[in-house]
Design a protein around this motif. Structure first.
Motif, mmCIF file in Angstrom:
data_model
loop_
_atom_site.group_PDB
_atom_site.id
_atom_site.type_symbol
_atom_site.label_atom_id
_atom_site.label_comp_id
_atom_site.label_asym_id
_atom_site.label_seq_id
_atom_site.Cartn_x
_atom_site.Cartn_y
_atom_site.Cartn_z
ATOM 1 N N LEU A 1 0.792 -1.232 0.000
ATOM 2 C CA LEU A 1 0.000 0.000 0.000
ATOM 3 C C LEU A 1 0.824 1.281 0.000
ATOM 4 N N SER A 2 2.133 1.184 0.192
ATOM 5 C CA SER A 2 2.966 2.392 0.276
ATOM 6 C C SER A 2 3.007 3.142 -1.050
ATOM 7 N N LYS B 1 -5.711 -2.247 -3.626
ATOM 8 C CA LYS B 1 -6.208 -1.050 -2.952
ATOM 9 C C LYS B 1 -6.682 -1.330 -1.515
ATOM 10 N N LYS B 2 -6.931 -2.596 -1.225
ATOM 11 C CA LYS B 2 -7.405 -2.945 0.119
ATOM 12 C C LYS B 2 -6.681 -4.207 0.587
ATOM 13 N N VAL B 3 -6.250 -4.172 1.845
ATOM 14 C CA VAL B 3 -5.560 -5.316 2.432
ATOM 15 C C VAL B 3 -6.211 -5.661 3.768
ATOM 16 N N PRO C 1 -7.049 3.238 7.948
ATOM 17 C CA PRO C 1 -7.415 1.981 8.601
ATOM 18 C C PRO C 1 -8.929 1.823 8.664
ATOM 19 N N ILE C 2 -9.406 0.589 8.622
ATOM 20 C CA ILE C 2 -10.828 0.299 8.814
ATOM 21 C C ILE C 2 -10.948 -0.762 9.898
ATOM 22 N N GLU D 1 -6.831 1.303 1.627
ATOM 23 C CA GLU D 1 -7.218 1.031 3.015
ATOM 24 C C GLU D 1 -6.768 -0.356 3.446
ATOM 25 N N TRP D 2 -6.706 -0.522 4.755
ATOM 26 C CA TRP D 2 -6.338 -1.819 5.329
ATOM 27 C C TRP D 2 -7.169 -2.029 6.585
ATOM 28 N N GLY D 3 -7.370 -3.283 6.945
ATOM 29 C CA GLY D 3 -8.172 -3.582 8.123
ATOM 30 C C GLY D 3 -7.739 -4.858 8.810
ATOM 31 N N LEU D 4 -8.119 -4.964 10.079
ATOM 32 C CA LEU D 4 -7.854 -6.160 10.890
ATOM 33 C C LEU D 4 -9.151 -6.957 11.024
ATOM 34 N N ARG D 5 -9.060 -8.251 10.742
ATOM 35 C CA ARG D 5 -10.224 -9.128 10.876
ATOM 36 C C ARG D 5 -9.875 -10.172 11.921
#
Length: 495
Positions: free
Chosen positions: A198-199, A223-225, A254-255, A304-308
């Motif tokens: 994402l950088s 675009k999303k991780v 972050p999401i 964006e990136w998020g923790l699941r």
């Protein structure tokens, strides 16, 4: 080249004729002849942080010991060169300390030598008074689920090696055409991969990232991780520094699912300090409204990136034609127990997460080096007590990941390696290590390697490679442009 003389296991009978003219003096060949106590000859297998920190401690605290470092690649420094993220140059500064160790008159680097293939551990045992196995965790853990071999699924180890210029991974060529990537794991390596994906390109262009990786990332459509973990926020394995970097990554927001963090504020006071600070940052980022400036920044982000949390992979889903990955099926989990020891158990529910790019970041794994060296396959370590290998003759030690497992950061490895080196020094002092006979050390092993057609790379040879890489990097505004082919490296040092 002048003919080399034969050697015996007892004493080096002739001067060493090698590439480095100062090697004879550095080996100390002959000091033991006039001394009542032979010079301790010690070898370290592996030139990563564990190997160099072990050698550093031995050389500092024993004024006579000779320490030879063996490395299978022509270049030193292991995971500092091939594991640390390119955008973390400050972590790589430890190379300066390692270089001073390698330049010691009592230290020799022998690269391009694979222990277990070019020379056996048993042959090293006959040539040295002590051996320290510090060869790390060079294999990857498998997910063990259907579909993990589908195109589009990559191990974190291979991907990290690819963008860091590890010769074994130079042909990886990952497909970055999917907009969504899933990383299975929530450790520092997982965050490194997310950050690399994402950088902004202008940040990566100033690093020592391998050029093929830089070119591929410039064309990436990711675009999303998502970073998926089988446990909860209190069990994430990354550190606060890595998390803060990710939260503030330019162009990326972050999401979170706020429900994952409800109630955590009530138990913060009871957490150990490092876990408390990390959890505070997670809770603040997930539950507090960002300030006006940060809100504007996030609104303008295109990635964006998020923790699941509470999800464990049970299958990689194939595309309609069955030719590549199109998602991952997750088992919804719950925790039994609390804190670091909490265990995830399946609830029976499942959830499908569509994506075309999947990384397995569930850890590295050490492998056995010799049938004669005890190894615990389930734990992936050599059984030991304070670095002394259990079930083996005196004189065999281990340090680093092969000693304790692939956990911790470089400072953890430093402490661990110093402990092993101290055990060895104590054994020298107490007489537990037999020094009654001289050992030939590197001179004997060089003779063996010559007969087998193996030409070791010295540290001065590495410095030739280093100079070329640095010069090539300077031309494009990078710290270095890594050479990705071992044959090209060897050609440089043979000129």
């Amino acid at each position: 080249m002048a003919p080399r003389c034969s050697w015996m296991w007892r004493l080096p009978r002739c001067p060493l004729l090698g590439r480095n003219l100062s090697t004879t003096r550095r080996l100390g060949a002959g000091r033991s002849l006039s001394s009542k106590s032979p010079t301790p000859q010690i070898c370290v297998v592996g030139s990563g942080p564990a190997g160099f920190y072990t050698a550093q401690h031995l050389l500092k605290h024993h004024s006579e010991a000779i320490v030879d470092i063996y490395e299978k690649l022509p270049v030193p420094f292991g995971l500092v060169r091939f594991g640390v993220a390119p955008d973390h140059p400050e972590v790589k500064n430890v190379i300066n300390t390692f270089t001073q160790t390698a330049r010691s008159e009592r230290c020799n680097f022998l690269g391009n030598v694979t222990v277990g293939r070019d020379v056996t551990v048993e042959e090293l045992q006959r040539a040295y008074h002590a051996i320290v196995l510090s060869y790390g965790a060079e294999d990857k853990k498998e997910l063990g689920i259907p579909g993990e071999k589908l195109p589009g699924v990559y191990s974190a180890r291979d991907f990290v090696g690819w963008y860091n210029g590890l010769p074994d991974n130079r042909y990886l060529s990952p497909d970055l055409s999917s907009e969504t990537a899933v990383i299975l794991g929530q450790g520092n390596v997982a965050l490194d991969i997310a950050r690399m994906l994402l950088s902004p390109l202008e940040l990566l262009e100033k690093t020592d990232v391998a050029q093929p990786a830089l070119e591929a990332l410039s064309q990436s459509r990711v675009k999303k991780v998502w970073l998926v973990g089988r446990r909860g926020p209190l069990q994430v394995a990354f550190t606060i520094k890595e998390l803060r970097e990710m939260i503030n990554l330019p162009g990326t927001r972050p999401i979170y699912d706020p429900s994952d963090f409800q109630g955590l504020g009530d138990i913060l006071k009871d957490l150990p300090r490092p876990r408390k600070r990390l959890t505070e940052l997670l809770v603040k980022s997930a539950l507090e409204e960002p300030g006006e400036k940060e809100a504007v920044r996030r609104a303008q982000c295109t990635r964006e990136w998020g923790l699941r949390f509470f999800r464990s992979p049970i299958a990689v889903l194939p595309s309609e034609d069955g030719k590549r990955a199109s998602g991952v099926r997750l088992s919804v989990t719950r925790l039994e127990g609390s804190g670091e020891s909490a265990v995830s158990v399946p609830t029976g529910e499942t959830e499908d997460m569509p994506c075309g790019l999947i990384f397995s970041s569930i850890g590295y794994r050490s492998v056995p080096i010799s049938p004669g060296v005890p190894f615990l396959p389930r734990q992936g370590i050599i059984p030991n007590s304070m670095g002394r290998v259990l079930g083996a003759p005196a004189g065999l030690y281990c340090s680093g990941w092969v000693k304790r497992g692939p956990t911790g950061v470089i400072t953890t490895t430093m402490t661990d390696s110093f402990d092993t080196a101290q055990s060895l020094l104590e054994d020298l002092k107490s007489g537990a290590l037999n020094l009654s006979n001289s050992r030939p050390g590197a001179s004997a092993i060089r003779e063996l390697l010559l007969l087998r057609g193996v030409d070791p790379v010295s540290f001065s040879d590495w410095e030739k490679i280093d100079a070329v890489e640095t010069a090539q990097g300077l031309k494009v505004g990078k710290p270095r442009e890594k050479i990705l082919n071992t044959e090209e490296m060897l050609q440089l040092v043979s000129r």
